[in-house]
Design an enzyme around this catalytic site. Structure first.
Site, PDB file in Angstrom:
ATOM      1  CG  HIS A   1      -7.337 -29.850   3.183  1.00 39.05           C
ATOM      2  ND1 HIS A   1      -6.276 -29.120   2.681  1.00 39.05           N
ATOM      3  CD2 HIS A   1      -7.947 -30.402   2.112  1.00 39.05           C
ATOM      4  CE1 HIS A   1      -6.253 -29.213   1.369  1.00 39.05           C
ATOM      5  NE2 HIS A   1      -7.254 -30.000   0.988  1.00 39.05           N
TER       6      HIS A   1
ATOM      7  CD  GLN B   1      -1.832 -29.645  -0.589  1.00 38.35           C
ATOM      8  OE1 GLN B   1      -0.805 -30.208  -0.952  1.00 38.35           O
ATOM      9  NE2 GLN B   1      -2.005 -29.197   0.640  1.00 38.35           N
TER      10      GLN B   1
ATOM     11  CG  ASP C   1     -15.137 -28.644   0.194  1.00 38.85           C
ATOM     12  OD1 ASP C   1     -14.012 -29.153   0.240  1.00 38.85           O
ATOM     13  OD2 ASP C   1     -15.494 -27.857  -0.715  1.00 38.85           O
ATOM     14  CB  ILE C   2     -16.937 -23.363   0.130  1.00 44.09           C
ATOM     15  CG1 ILE C   2     -17.847 -22.161   0.038  1.00 44.09           C
ATOM     16  CG2 ILE C   2     -15.941 -23.376  -1.007  1.00 44.09           C
ATOM     17  CD1 ILE C   2     -17.091 -20.853   0.251  1.00 44.09           C
TER      18      ILE C   2
ATOM     19  CG  HIS D   1     -11.096 -33.644   0.926  1.00 43.20           C
ATOM     20  ND1 HIS D   1     -11.763 -32.641   0.263  1.00 43.20           N
ATOM     21  CD2 HIS D   1      -9.778 -33.431   0.676  1.00 43.20           C
ATOM     22  CE1 HIS D   1     -10.887 -31.862  -0.367  1.00 43.20           C
ATOM     23  NE2 HIS D   1      -9.668 -32.320  -0.130  1.00 43.20           N
TER      24      HIS D   1
HETATM   25  P1  AMP Z   1      -7.774 -29.889  -2.098  1.00 41.60           P
HETATM   26  O1  AMP Z   1      -8.139 -29.864  -3.556  1.00 41.60           O
HETATM   27  O2  AMP Z   1      -7.508 -31.278  -1.566  1.00 41.60           O
HETATM   28  O3  AMP Z   1      -6.655 -28.920  -1.741  1.00 41.60           O
HETATM   29  O4  AMP Z   1      -9.066 -29.415  -1.318  1.00 41.60           O
HETATM   30  C1  AMP Z   1      -9.337 -28.085  -1.020  1.00 41.60           C
HETATM   31  C2  AMP Z   1     -10.810 -28.027  -0.692  1.00 41.60           C
HETATM   32  O5  AMP Z   1     -11.061 -26.835   0.018  1.00 41.60           O
HETATM   33  C3  AMP Z   1     -11.738 -28.041  -1.911  1.00 41.60           C
HETATM   34  O6  AMP Z   1     -12.648 -29.129  -1.788  1.00 41.60           O
HETATM   35  C4  AMP Z   1     -12.446 -26.680  -1.850  1.00 41.60           C
HETATM   36  O7  AMP Z   1     -13.780 -26.758  -2.283  1.00 41.60           O
HETATM   37  C5  AMP Z   1     -12.324 -26.348  -0.375  1.00 41.60           C
HETATM   38  N1  AMP Z   1     -12.308 -24.921  -0.035  1.00 41.60           N
HETATM   39  C6  AMP Z   1     -11.556 -23.942  -0.585  1.00 41.60           C
HETATM   40  N2  AMP Z   1     -11.786 -22.757   0.021  1.00 41.60           N
HETATM   41  C7  AMP Z   1     -12.723 -23.000   0.972  1.00 41.60           C
HETATM   42  C8  AMP Z   1     -13.405 -22.178   1.928  1.00 41.60           C
HETATM   43  N3  AMP Z   1     -13.156 -20.864   2.029  1.00 41.60           N
HETATM   44  N4  AMP Z   1     -14.306 -22.761   2.739  1.00 41.60           N
HETATM   45  C9  AMP Z   1     -14.570 -24.082   2.646  1.00 41.60           C
HETATM   46  N5  AMP Z   1     -13.957 -24.911   1.775  1.00 41.60           N
HETATM   47  C10 AMP Z   1     -13.061 -24.380   0.944  1.00 41.60           C
END
Ligand code: AMP
Ligand code: ZN
Length: 140
Positions: free
Chosen positions: A102, A96, A33-34, A104
Site C-alpha cells: 500500500h 509495516q 485510512d481508518i 500512503h
Molecule cells: P503500514 O503501517 O504502512 O502497514 O500502514 C497500514 C495502514 O493501514 C495504517 O495507516 C492503518 O491505519 C491502515 N489500516 C489498517 N486497517 C485498515 C482498514 N480496515 N481500513 C482502512 N485503513 C486501515
C-alpha cells in the site's frame, strides 16, 4: 486469489471488510485510512495481493503509482495542504503493519510532525466528509 483470506486489504478489495472508497479501477483501489496521520490520509492498494515492494508485479506497481498520483492531485486540489507525503513501508521494522502492498498519501501542513504511533481514531462521518471532497476532485 488463493489463501489471503485473512488479509485485511484483500477483504476490502473483495468488499467483505467495509472501507470508505475513493476510487477503483481494474488494478487498484483507493480508500480512506481508518486511523489517519492527518485529515485526508488515504491509501492506494493493488487488487492482487502482494506483501510488499519486493513481491508486487511490475503491472500492479505501475498501476498503484498512477492511482497514487491521481489521488494525490485530488487531495492537493480538494484540501490544499502545504505538502503531501507519499510513504510506503516494507517489513515490520519499517513500520509495516498490514502486509498487503500500500501507498500512503498524507496531507502535510508546515510544522506538522508525523508520529507513527500517536494517531487518533476519527469518526466515520468526518472520514466520509473528507472522502466526498477528495472524490469530487478526482480527474479520470
Ligand atoms: P503500514 O503501517 O504502512 O502497514 O500502514 C497500514 C495502514 O493501514 C495504517 O495507516 C492503518 O491505519 C491502515 N489500516 C489498517 N486497517 C485498515 C482498514 N480496515 N481500513 C482502512 N485503513 C486501515
Ligand atoms: Zn492482501
Amino acid at each position: 486469489m488463493s489463501d489471503h483470506s485473512n488479509c485485511v486489504f484483500c477483504g476490502i478489495v473483495r468488499g467483505d471488510i467495509p472501507a470508505i472508497r475513493l476510487y477503483e479501477d481494474e488494478y487498484t483501489v483507493a480508500f480512506m485510512d481508518i486511523q489517519p496521520a492527518s485529515p485526508g490520509h488515504t491509501l492506494v492498494i493493488p487488487k492482487a495481493h502482494a506483501a510488499n515492494l519486493f513481491e508486487i508485479s511490475l503491472t500492479d506497481l505501475a498501476a498503484v503509482t498512477l492511482t497514487a498520483q491521481r489521488i494525490a492531485r485530488a487531495v492537493h486540489q480538494a484540501l490544499a495542504p502545504d505538502g503531501i507525503r507519499i510513504m510506503q513501508t516494507n517489513g515490520a521494522a519499517a513500520g509495516q503493519t498490514v502486509f498487503h502492498y500500500h501507498v500512503h498519501i498524507i496531507p502535510m501542513q508546515h510544522g506538522q510532525r508525523i508520529g507513527a504511533h500517536d494517531r487518533e481514531q476519527v469518526s466515520p462521518e468526518s472520514l466520509k466528509a473528507l472522502a466526498a471532497k477528495i472524490q469530487a476532485a478526482i480527474r479520470t
